[in-house]
Write a protein that holds these residues in place. Structure first.
Motif, PDB file in Angstrom:
ATOM      1  N   GLU A  25     -90.032   4.193  51.113  1.00 57.39           N
ATOM      2  CA  GLU A  25     -90.590   4.934  49.971  1.00 57.39           C
ATOM      3  C   GLU A  25     -91.723   4.103  49.366  1.00 57.39           C
ATOM      4  O   GLU A  25     -91.484   3.176  48.599  1.00 57.39           O
ATOM      5  CB  GLU A  25     -89.491   5.214  48.936  1.00 57.39           C
ATOM      6  N   ALA A  26     -92.952   4.465  49.701  1.00 55.22           N
ATOM      7  CA  ALA A  26     -94.115   3.647  49.331  1.00 55.22           C
ATOM      8  C   ALA A  26     -94.194   3.429  47.821  1.00 55.22           C
ATOM      9  O   ALA A  26     -93.889   4.332  47.043  1.00 55.22           O
ATOM     10  CB  ALA A  26     -95.383   4.331  49.826  1.00 55.22           C
ATOM     11  N   PRO A  27     -94.639   2.238  47.399  1.00 56.32           N
ATOM     12  CA  PRO A  27     -94.813   1.981  45.965  1.00 56.32           C
ATOM     13  C   PRO A  27     -95.865   2.921  45.365  1.00 56.32           C
ATOM     14  O   PRO A  27     -96.684   3.475  46.087  1.00 56.32           O
ATOM     15  CB  PRO A  27     -95.310   0.537  45.910  1.00 56.32           C
ATOM     16  N   LEU A  28     -95.815   3.063  44.055  1.00 53.65           N
ATOM     17  CA  LEU A  28     -96.806   3.902  43.355  1.00 53.65           C
ATOM     18  C   LEU A  28     -97.990   3.014  42.963  1.00 53.65           C
ATOM     19  O   LEU A  28     -97.793   1.979  42.315  1.00 53.65           O
ATOM     20  CB  LEU A  28     -96.161   4.527  42.111  1.00 53.65           C
ATOM     21  N   ASN A  29     -99.193   3.431  43.344  1.00 52.94           N
ATOM     22  CA  ASN A  29    -100.357   2.619  42.975  1.00 52.94           C
ATOM     23  C   ASN A  29    -100.925   3.069  41.624  1.00 52.94           C
ATOM     24  O   ASN A  29    -100.490   4.069  41.046  1.00 52.94           O
ATOM     25  CB  ASN A  29    -101.406   2.629  44.103  1.00 52.94           C
ATOM     26  N   THR A  30    -101.917   2.327  41.145  1.00 49.32           N
ATOM     27  CA  THR A  30    -102.424   2.587  39.780  1.00 49.32           C
ATOM     28  C   THR A  30    -103.015   3.987  39.643  1.00 49.32           C
ATOM     29  O   THR A  30    -102.809   4.645  38.626  1.00 49.32           O
ATOM     30  CB  THR A  30    -103.460   1.524  39.389  1.00 49.32           C
ATOM     31  N   ALA A  31    -103.737   4.427  40.653  1.00 44.64           N
ATOM     32  CA  ALA A  31    -104.343   5.769  40.557  1.00 44.64           C
ATOM     33  C   ALA A  31    -103.251   6.836  40.458  1.00 44.64           C
ATOM     34  O   ALA A  31    -103.384   7.822  39.726  1.00 44.64           O
ATOM     35  CB  ALA A  31    -105.235   6.037  41.764  1.00 44.64           C
ATOM     36  N   GLU A  32    -102.162   6.622  41.187  1.00 51.21           N
ATOM     37  CA  GLU A  32    -101.046   7.584  41.145  1.00 51.21           C
ATOM     38  C   GLU A  32    -100.356   7.552  39.771  1.00 51.21           C
ATOM     39  O   GLU A  32    -100.030   8.603  39.200  1.00 51.21           O
ATOM     40  CB  GLU A  32    -100.042   7.259  42.252  1.00 51.21           C
ATOM     41  N   LEU A  33    -100.175   6.352  39.254  1.00 54.87           N
ATOM     42  CA  LEU A  33     -99.500   6.239  37.947  1.00 54.87           C
ATOM     43  C   LEU A  33    -100.376   6.756  36.815  1.00 54.87           C
ATOM     44  O   LEU A  33     -99.878   7.352  35.849  1.00 54.87           O
ATOM     45  CB  LEU A  33     -99.085   4.785  37.713  1.00 54.87           C
ATOM     46  N   PHE A  34    -101.669   6.533  36.943  1.00 48.06           N
ATOM     47  CA  PHE A  34    -102.615   7.042  35.947  1.00 48.06           C
ATOM     48  C   PHE A  34    -102.563   8.580  35.947  1.00 48.06           C
ATOM     49  O   PHE A  34    -102.550   9.212  34.885  1.00 48.06           O
ATOM     50  CB  PHE A  34    -104.021   6.530  36.297  1.00 48.06           C
ATOM     51  N   TYR A  35    -102.484   9.153  37.131  1.00 48.68           N
ATOM     52  CA  TYR A  35    -102.323  10.619  37.238  1.00 48.68           C
ATOM     53  C   TYR A  35    -101.043  11.057  36.513  1.00 48.68           C
ATOM     54  O   TYR A  35    -101.045  12.005  35.718  1.00 48.68           O
ATOM     55  CB  TYR A  35    -102.264  11.027  38.714  1.00 48.68           C
ATOM     56  N   LEU A  36     -99.928  10.358  36.792  1.00 48.41           N
ATOM     57  CA  LEU A  36     -98.644  10.772  36.202  1.00 48.41           C
ATOM     58  C   LEU A  36     -98.650  10.673  34.680  1.00 48.41           C
ATOM     59  O   LEU A  36     -98.044  11.496  33.992  1.00 48.41           O
ATOM     60  CB  LEU A  36     -97.487   9.943  36.778  1.00 48.41           C
TER      61      LEU A  36
END
Ligand code: GUN
Ligand code: FE
Length: 426
Positions: free
Chosen positions: A345-356
């Protein structure tokens, strides 16, 4: 009359999960509160728009906190040495009892509004307590502040101290009165149906609330599968149900109206499927889940399933209102989850977390959390010049540095629905 405004600066937002949209030295153009578009150069027909120029600063969407407990604000950072159920009994319920007193509530809730403002949280979904008057007060305070929110009067009619336990019928009546009085009172501060969770709500109460959600088309928020002991308790209370989520579903509280379920750390596969089918938002609160030793929710798995996800502080299980901290905690939790999953389960990167933290949570409010055409303009202007860097950073590196090492002082302006919001109750 419509007013056209162009906001100029280094614009960064996410339209798609994990993909930055960056317009260096560009413009976001608004017609009143709604975004018309983002531009590198102002088109000819917009040449007369009034421009607010923020120079080299970053312009990002406002943060959206999908789940927090307003009355637990005084407990921030305190009492984090127990798991969920004893934590509720020992620290949380005694604090929540105090909200029969509207003077106390006013004191805490004005301070809460100021802290949300300070941290750049332009919209949030908030649990209050069982007390109707102080719940209304919070809505008045938030509206006065200019922030957007869903606010829910908590319902509980069992397994909680006498001083917070409601009569089932009265709890439903109070909630209906609340909806009638506050449903249309404010443009951006709205009621939400808020059964605390199954352990403290009988099925009679849950069904009554499900009926209200249906009758008035009001969204729903609650907690689901946060902690192992909680889940076992639910199973012992309801052996007739195959799982925890089915109890909400049966009561009309799982996706019949837009729904948020906080935590979802320990769901069964069938429950994950139910969330997906019912388009239920999961509010992810890694900070709270670490503090209360609940575990780590399988967010990557939920995302792969297409379940809508938002980030949340869950104060005071979480000890910080900062959505930057929540993003960092989510990144760290996802790294551990990645290891635990045998690097699957790949880690969440900053762009993904910023989206969330922006569009992910914001979607619960409609077109909120992005700078795409048709979205309401909620934004933060970030002056990151005080954050030390010894090389030239790209716009996305500057954003990441702010998220990891910045603080509220770096936020120099907050917009909600096209308007600058000043510090409330200064
Ligand atoms: N489950 C039921 N109530 C609560 C609460 O107040 N905080 C958290 N974290 N979980 C809950
Ligand atoms: Fe919570």
């Amino acid at each position: 009359m419509s007013q056209i405004k162009a906001i100029k600066g280094n614009i960064i937002f996410t339209k798609n999960f994990g993909e930055y949209e960056i317009i260096e030295n560009g413009y976001v153009v608004l017609v009143n509160k709604i975004i018309k578009g983002v531009y590198e150069v102002l088109p000819e027909e917009l040449k007369n728009a009034s421009v607010i120029d923020y120079g080299d600063k970053l312009i990002i969407p406002g943060f959206v906190d999908l789940h927090l407990h307003g009355p637990q604000f005084p407990n921030l950072g305190l009492g984090l040495d127990k798991e969920l159920m004893p934590w509720l009994e020992t620290y949380t319920f005694p604090e929540e009892e105090k909200y029969w007193d509207t003077t106390y509530a006013k004191d805490v809730y004005t301070s809460l509004a100021r802290e949300l403002w300070k941290n750049g949280t332009t919209r949030s979904c908030i649990f209050t307590t069982v007390h109707l008057d102080s719940t209304k007060l919070l809505m008045d305070i938030l509206n006065h502040s200019g922030l957007g929110a869903y606010v829910g009067k908590v319902n509980m009619d069992r397994n909680c101290p006498e001083f917070l336990r409601e009569d089932s019928v009265k709890s439903i009546e109070d909630t209906e009165n609340f909806i009638n009085e506050y449903g249309d009172k404010y443009e951006r501060v709205k009621p939400i149906i808020t059964p605390r969770f199954v352990p403290t709500c009988t099925t009679k109460l849950l069904r009554g609330l499900g009926d209200l959600a249906e009758k008035y088309k009001i969204p729903v928020q609650s907690h689901l599968s946060e902690n192992k002991d909680e889940i076992e308790f639910v199973k012992s209370l309801h052996p007739e149900y195959k799982n925890y989520a089915s109890i909400y579903k049966d009561a009309g509280l799982l996706g019949n109206q837009p729904t948020i379920m906080a935590h979802c750390v320990l769901l069964e596969d069938e429950e994950i499927e139910m969330l997906k089918q019912n388009k239920v938002f999961v509010a992810h609160s890694p900070n709270s889940n670490s503090n209360l030793a609940s575990g780590i929710a399988p967010i990557r798995k939920f995302i792969n399933e297409g379940i809508p996800i938002g980030l949340a502080s869950d104060i005071s299980g979480g000890h910080s209102l900062s959505m930057c901290n929540v993003m960092v905690d989510s990144a760290q939790a996802s790294n551990i989850k990645w290891l635990e999953s045998g690097k699957k389960e790949a880690p969440l990167n900053t762009a993904e977390l910023f989206y969330l933290a922006t569009k992910g949570s914001g979607s619960f409010f409609g077109k909120v959390g992005s700078f795409e055409k048709g979205y309401e303009f909620d934004a933060l202007v970030i002056d990151d010049s005080s954050l030390k860097s010894f090389k030239k950073l790209s716009i996305q590196e500057r954003l990441q540095k702010f998220i990891y090492t910045g603080n509220p002082k770096n936020i120099i302006k907050r917009y909600v629905a096209g308007k600058i919001i000043d510090e409330p109750y200064r």
